[in-house]
Design a protein around this motif. Structure first.
Motif, PDB file in Angstrom:
ATOM      1  N   THR A  58      72.800  37.114  62.577  1.00  0.00           N
ATOM      2  CA  THR A  58      73.819  36.300  61.871  1.00  0.00           C
ATOM      3  C   THR A  58      75.058  36.077  62.633  1.00  0.00           C
ATOM      4  O   THR A  58      75.538  34.988  62.612  1.00  0.00           O
ATOM      5  CB  THR A  58      74.191  36.987  60.469  1.00  0.00           C
ATOM      6  N   SER A  59      75.405  37.046  63.533  1.00  0.00           N
ATOM      7  CA  SER A  59      76.659  36.503  64.258  1.00  0.00           C
ATOM      8  C   SER A  59      76.332  35.377  65.195  1.00  0.00           C
ATOM      9  O   SER A  59      77.432  34.671  65.423  1.00  0.00           O
ATOM     10  CB  SER A  59      76.969  37.932  65.035  1.00  0.00           C
ATOM     11  N   ILE A  60      75.307  35.396  65.899  1.00  0.00           N
ATOM     12  CA  ILE A  60      74.904  34.099  66.675  1.00  0.00           C
ATOM     13  C   ILE A  60      74.935  32.869  65.823  1.00  0.00           C
ATOM     14  O   ILE A  60      75.385  31.904  66.362  1.00  0.00           O
ATOM     15  CB  ILE A  60      73.597  34.592  67.679  1.00  0.00           C
ATOM     16  N   LEU A  61      74.281  33.106  64.647  1.00  0.00           N
ATOM     17  CA  LEU A  61      74.220  32.012  63.920  1.00  0.00           C
ATOM     18  C   LEU A  61      75.565  31.428  63.506  1.00  0.00           C
ATOM     19  O   LEU A  61      75.622  30.277  63.556  1.00  0.00           O
ATOM     20  CB  LEU A  61      73.420  32.087  62.493  1.00  0.00           C
ATOM     21  N   ASP A  62      76.503  32.197  63.017  1.00  0.00           N
ATOM     22  CA  ASP A  62      77.917  32.055  62.784  1.00  0.00           C
ATOM     23  C   ASP A  62      78.639  31.138  64.000  1.00  0.00           C
ATOM     24  O   ASP A  62      79.075  30.126  63.755  1.00  0.00           O
ATOM     25  CB  ASP A  62      78.686  33.177  62.282  1.00  0.00           C
ATOM     26  N   MET A  63      78.477  31.860  65.041  1.00  0.00           N
ATOM     27  CA  MET A  63      79.018  30.914  66.304  1.00  0.00           C
ATOM     28  C   MET A  63      78.267  29.534  66.662  1.00  0.00           C
ATOM     29  O   MET A  63      79.078  28.731  67.185  1.00  0.00           O
ATOM     30  CB  MET A  63      78.774  32.041  67.637  1.00  0.00           C
ATOM     31  N   VAL A  64      76.996  29.496  66.240  1.00  0.00           N
ATOM     32  CA  VAL A  64      76.348  28.200  66.442  1.00  0.00           C
ATOM     33  C   VAL A  64      77.128  27.083  65.555  1.00  0.00           C
ATOM     34  O   VAL A  64      77.306  26.150  65.764  1.00  0.00           O
ATOM     35  CB  VAL A  64      74.806  28.305  66.184  1.00  0.00           C
ATOM     36  N   ARG A  65      77.555  27.752  64.307  1.00  0.00           N
ATOM     37  CA  ARG A  65      78.269  26.993  63.445  1.00  0.00           C
ATOM     38  C   ARG A  65      79.893  26.807  63.674  1.00  0.00           C
ATOM     39  O   ARG A  65      80.818  26.383  62.959  1.00  0.00           O
ATOM     40  CB  ARG A  65      78.177  27.630  61.943  1.00  0.00           C
ATOM     41  N   MET A  66      80.080  27.395  64.917  1.00  0.00           N
ATOM     42  CA  MET A  66      81.565  27.209  65.497  1.00  0.00           C
ATOM     43  C   MET A  66      82.526  28.146  64.647  1.00  0.00           C
ATOM     44  O   MET A  66      83.634  27.906  64.523  1.00  0.00           O
ATOM     45  CB  MET A  66      81.998  25.737  65.254  1.00  0.00           C
ATOM     46  N   ASP A  67      81.992  28.963  64.021  1.00  0.00           N
ATOM     47  CA  ASP A  67      82.880  29.941  63.418  1.00  0.00           C
ATOM     48  C   ASP A  67      82.747  31.219  64.331  1.00  0.00           C
ATOM     49  O   ASP A  67      82.252  32.337  64.018  1.00  0.00           O
ATOM     50  CB  ASP A  67      82.255  30.492  61.861  1.00  0.00           C
ATOM     51  N   PHE A  68      83.741  31.399  64.917  1.00  0.00           N
ATOM     52  CA  PHE A  68      83.868  32.417  65.896  1.00  0.00           C
ATOM     53  C   PHE A  68      84.469  33.569  65.451  1.00  0.00           C
ATOM     54  O   PHE A  68      84.249  35.017  65.976  1.00  0.00           O
ATOM     55  CB  PHE A  68      84.568  32.150  67.339  1.00  0.00           C
ATOM     56  N   THR A  69      85.252  33.518  64.308  1.00  0.00           N
ATOM     57  CA  THR A  69      85.843  34.769  63.844  1.00  0.00           C
ATOM     58  C   THR A  69      84.840  35.624  63.203  1.00  0.00           C
ATOM     59  O   THR A  69      84.805  36.697  63.449  1.00  0.00           O
ATOM     60  CB  THR A  69      86.885  34.185  62.750  1.00  0.00           C
ATOM     61  N   ALA A  70      84.123  34.883  62.398  1.00  0.00           N
ATOM     62  CA  ALA A  70      82.915  36.019  61.759  1.00  0.00           C
ATOM     63  C   ALA A  70      82.038  36.448  62.867  1.00  0.00           C
ATOM     64  O   ALA A  70      81.505  37.363  62.771  1.00  0.00           O
ATOM     65  CB  ALA A  70      82.287  35.146  60.744  1.00  0.00           C
ATOM     66  N   GLY A  71      81.629  35.406  63.693  1.00  0.00           N
ATOM     67  CA  GLY A  71      80.634  35.391  64.803  1.00  0.00           C
ATOM     68  C   GLY A  71      80.938  36.648  65.677  1.00  0.00           C
ATOM     69  O   GLY A  71      80.035  37.694  65.825  1.00  0.00           O
ATOM     70  N   LEU A  72      82.041  36.664  66.432  1.00  0.00           N
ATOM     71  CA  LEU A  72      82.655  37.738  67.225  1.00  0.00           C
ATOM     72  C   LEU A  72      82.679  39.163  66.359  1.00  0.00           C
ATOM     73  O   LEU A  72      82.404  40.329  67.146  1.00  0.00           O
ATOM     74  CB  LEU A  72      83.782  37.211  67.889  1.00  0.00           C
ATOM     75  N   SER A  73      83.287  39.036  65.220  1.00  0.00           N
ATOM     76  CA  SER A  73      83.433  40.362  64.531  1.00  0.00           C
ATOM     77  C   SER A  73      82.239  40.933  63.984  1.00  0.00           C
ATOM     78  O   SER A  73      81.961  42.116  64.202  1.00  0.00           O
ATOM     79  CB  SER A  73      84.276  40.150  63.015  1.00  0.00           C
TER      80      SER A  73
END
Length: 440
Positions: free
Chosen positions: A230-245
């Motif tokens: 899910t971290s990578i899926l979040d970053m695909v959605r340009m949500d780096f705050t959630a993805g990186l955490s």
């Protein structure tokens, strides 16, 4: 002040209170979803849908692994609320219940009504499985991993027992709200110790010679597959705050478990070498299919999925993983084959989710976890501590690329089947201005 002024003042106070109740209910919905382990995009989408049903004009939210900050707008008023989630976990049944509630709220729902329904979910959506079932599920998941990593059937049975004990230790310590990284280290140590004791017992009694490297497979129930993907899926959605955490949280759990395993290796002299058991053809494919289905079912059970979700996730995982193994068999790079497996699972999950009304994430992520190279992650840390950079980099690059390509495969399938993923538009709101093509 006239009577009319008094009435207007009372109406303003009442509307302000309703606005406060509505925003509190929406942020509670988001925090319950976040604490259940779903991705940030799904949290934002559920909060937005619920907000529209409650008459909130627009909702802007920032979501990380354990925090939500949301600003709700209604007319000329706005209110910002922050909420913290104190523990990260995965609960597929609660995700399904909360998303069904958020996406089916009728217009005109009040905050008190939403709070009442959230109270009902909190009371009724409980663990789907007894403790002994989740303990056994952890062992079955690791035994499936062992078969797929070419360990013998005898080794896999020892892995099943050791991993079950490790899962039992993890569950009991988590109930006490202990630090999750410390829990991972202790559960890893327990699984390693049980494996060594059983291996020595069987070898010394002459019943069967158990290979030492199998202890690596007994730790794979600790692989944080859900937050990793899910971290990578979040970053695909340009949500780096959630993805990186989420990625940092996953890395912390892996390091805690692997460092504990490394201490065990250093104390016993065992090396986590790859196994070389070869199953005869065509029984090998049958064994891999059963091992995959059992492994996925085990992880889905640990994630508190319903029996129906467990069955569908196991079927999806078997399809995707067998495609991956077939591609590896024709000399396609293992990392690329894992990406294709993710695409297969993603495309199959789309219509299945629509037909069964099950959240897509509760089907795809457990199905993909079986393809995560957890053994490579543990071997990376071992060889780093052994100062063998060549082997450490080999296993480390394999693990990182495989996880990235699995998640990318899911994202590609989602973008091909869901227009909301194909374009990075804001979460829909009837009061938000429309973007022109030039703005894009």
């Amino acid at each position: 002040m006239t009577c009319t002024d008094h009435q207007d003042y009372r109406d303003d106070i009442r509307h302000d209170r309703e606005f406060v109740n509505d925003t509190e209910a929406v942020i509670r919905l988001g925090s319950m979803l976040l604490s259940s382990g779903t991705g940030s995009y799904r949290v934002k989408r559920a909060m937005s849908d619920a907000g529209l049903a409650l008459g909130i004009d627009r909702l802007d939210a920032t979501v990380s692994l354990t925090e939500i900050t949301a600003t709700a707008h209604r007319g000329d008023n706005f209110r910002t609320v922050a909420r913290e989630v104190y523990r990260a976990r995965v609960d597929s049944s609660r995700i399904a219940a909360l998303e069904d509630l958020a996406h089916n709220l009728p217009a005109g729902t009040t905050g008190r009504e939403l709070e009442s329904q959230l109270d009902y979910i909190s009371r009724t959506v409980r663990p789907q499985w007894a403790e002994w079932q989740t303990v056994l599920a952890g062992g079955v998941a690791c035994a499936g991993f062992a078969i797929l990593n070419k360990f013998s059937l005898a080794d896999s049975l020892v892995v099943l027992t050791a991993a079950s004990i490790g899962q039992f230790v993890r569950g009991r310590l988590n109930r006490r709200w202990l630090n999750q990284f410390g829990v991972a280290a202790l559960a890893s140590a327990a699984a390693c110790l049980v494996y060594l004791m059983l291996a020595d017992l069987l070898t010394n009694t002459g019943l069967h010679t158990i290979h030492g490297p199998g202890y690596v497979a007994s730790l794979l129930f600790l692989v944080p597959g859900f937050p990793m993907i899910t971290s990578i899926l979040d970053m695909v959605r340009m949500d780096f705050t959630a993805g990186l955490s989420r990625a940092t949280y996953s890395l912390g759990l892996i390091l805690a478990a692997t460092m504990s395993a490394w201490v065990f290796s250093a104390a016993t002299g065992l090396q986590p070498l790859p196994a070389q058991t070869v199953f005869p053809y065509p029984w090998a494919w049958f064994a891999y299919a059963i091992a995959t289905a059992c492994g996925v079912a085990g992880f889905a059970t640990i994630f508190n999925s319903s029996p129906r979700t467990v069955a569908w996730a196991a079927a999806l995982g078997a399809c995707g993983n067998l495609c991956r193994l077939a591609l590896i068999n024709v000399n396609l790079p293992a990392q690329l084959a894992a990406g294709v497996g993710g695409i297969v699972i993603g495309f199959l999950a789309g219509p299945l989710s629509a037909r069964t009304k099950l959240p897509r994430i509760t089907l795809t992520v457990p199905a993909c976890v079986i393809m995560v190279p957890g053994a490579s992650m543990y071997r990376t840390v071992y060889w780093l501590n052994a100062q063998d950079m060549t082997k450490a980099l080999t296993f480390g690059v394999d693990a990182v690329l495989t996880v990235i390509l699995i998640a990318c495969g899911l994202a590609i399938a989602r973008m091909c089947t869901d227009p909301a993923w194909a374009r990075n538009l804001p979460v829909p709101s009837p009061h938000a201005f429309k973007f022109s093509e030039e703005d894009h």
